[in-house]
Design an enzyme around this catalytic site. Sequence first.
Site, PDB file in Angstrom:
ATOM      1  CG  ASP A  35     -11.244  34.247 -25.476  1.00  0.00           C
ATOM      2  OD1 ASP A  35     -12.107  33.474 -25.016  1.00  0.00           O
ATOM      3  OD2 ASP A  35     -10.259  33.871 -26.122  1.00  0.00           O
ATOM      4  CG  ASP A  69      -6.660  36.780 -35.721  1.00  0.00           C
ATOM      5  OD1 ASP A  69      -7.400  35.781 -35.688  1.00  0.00           O
ATOM      6  OD2 ASP A  69      -5.576  36.847 -35.108  1.00  0.00           O
ATOM      7  N   GLY A 123      -8.653  31.807 -21.046  1.00  0.00           N
ATOM      8  CA  GLY A 123      -8.677  32.484 -19.748  1.00  0.00           C
ATOM      9  C   GLY A 123      -7.849  33.751 -19.780  1.00  0.00           C
ATOM     10  CB  SER A 183      -2.309  28.714 -24.242  1.00  0.00           C
ATOM     11  OG  SER A 183      -3.143  27.935 -23.440  1.00  0.00           O
ATOM     12  CB  THR A 223     -21.733  34.853 -28.879  1.00  0.00           C
ATOM     13  OG1 THR A 223     -21.114  33.569 -28.806  1.00  0.00           O
ATOM     14  CG2 THR A 223     -21.700  35.478 -27.487  1.00  0.00           C
TER      15      THR A 223
HETATM   16  O1  RIB Z   1     -10.367  31.803 -27.843  1.00  0.00           O
HETATM   17  C1  RIB Z   1      -9.142  31.891 -28.517  1.00  0.00           C
HETATM   18  C2  RIB Z   1      -8.072  31.144 -27.781  1.00  0.00           C
HETATM   19  O2  RIB Z   1      -8.421  29.785 -27.694  1.00  0.00           O
HETATM   20  C3  RIB Z   1      -6.718  31.228 -28.426  1.00  0.00           C
HETATM   21  O3  RIB Z   1      -5.969  32.319 -27.960  1.00  0.00           O
HETATM   22  C4  RIB Z   1      -6.104  29.891 -28.125  1.00  0.00           C
HETATM   23  O4  RIB Z   1      -5.225  29.925 -27.060  1.00  0.00           O
HETATM   24  C5  RIB Z   1      -7.303  28.980 -27.910  1.00  0.00           C
HETATM   25  O5  RIB Z   1      -7.161  27.947 -27.070  1.00  0.00           O
END
Ligand code: RIB
Length: 299
Positions: free
Chosen positions: A243, A237, A41, A11, A210
């Site tokens: 992720d 941030d 992802g 995205s 987590t």
């Molecule tokens: O986990 C963070 C991500 O989740 C962002 O980069 C955004 O795209 C969201 O959907």
Amino acid sequence: MAKIGVVGSISMDFVVSADRPVKMGETIYGQDFKMNFGGKGANQAVAAAKLGGQVMMIGAVGSDQMGQSLIDNLESYGIDCSLVKKVANQGSGAAVISLIDGNNSIIYVPGANQALETQDILALKSVFSIFDIFLVQNETPEATVNQLIHLASLTKVPIIYNPAPACKFTLDLLAKVNYITPNETEFVSIFGTQNYEDVLIHYPNKILVTLGHQGVLYHDGHQLVQVPAYPVAEVVDTTGAGDTFNGALAVTLSEGRNLHTAIQFANLAASLSIQKFGAQDGIPSLAELKASQHYSAID
Ligand code: RIB
């Protein structure tokens, strides 16, 4: 080099920084606006690649202007995008993110991510066993996620399921995944108000909760283990911290390291990621991680 398959969203993030959250019906001045590459992802794929994995992304982008740049970005990290499809007449996935004091809230619009179908997973069948591990999240259709988990369990390729964002969940999925990594909110949406220990004791070395600055909680078969987070000078941030954790975990586990060490490594990567702006820009490289004063303390 460990081969990691990531099935998930790709995205564009539209990030607004402001002093405070906006109320319904209100207009306030923001401080900054940026477009960043994102998607859970894609972020996990970038984390795994930056930290030393050989990564293949399986996902979908739109036929809009953003689609090709989303692919180009992933390829710039050496990620194989030959199984990222371009969906005709569909916009790419997008996330509108507001960033207040380093903490984010996100509205996610799936767009082409919604077009990643079960057939796209079944098409992987013949090459499935070349992967050392798979990573999957909840920003693609539920049926696609379930199909991947099913195939991974059939072929015995380990899989990490990051159940984010929280959504409907059937407990039989738990039996099929090797690791599941909910945060506090996602844990509640799966297990309700049960306390951590009552749940984790039944899933030793599988559920990794987590907890942000409180680190990660799991049960090792004998006892509850809390792996502490690392100190952070300034939170810039938090977008993509989870992720980064998941991508880092995939790399370390697929290299055959034990779970405790893998969590320490992933915690350190996540703590470094939140000290920089951007879901992907903040993810440390392996060299940056090794340069951290905390690296040598990892078992
Ligand atoms: O986990 C963070 C991500 O989740 C962002 O980069 C955004 O795209 C969201 O959907």
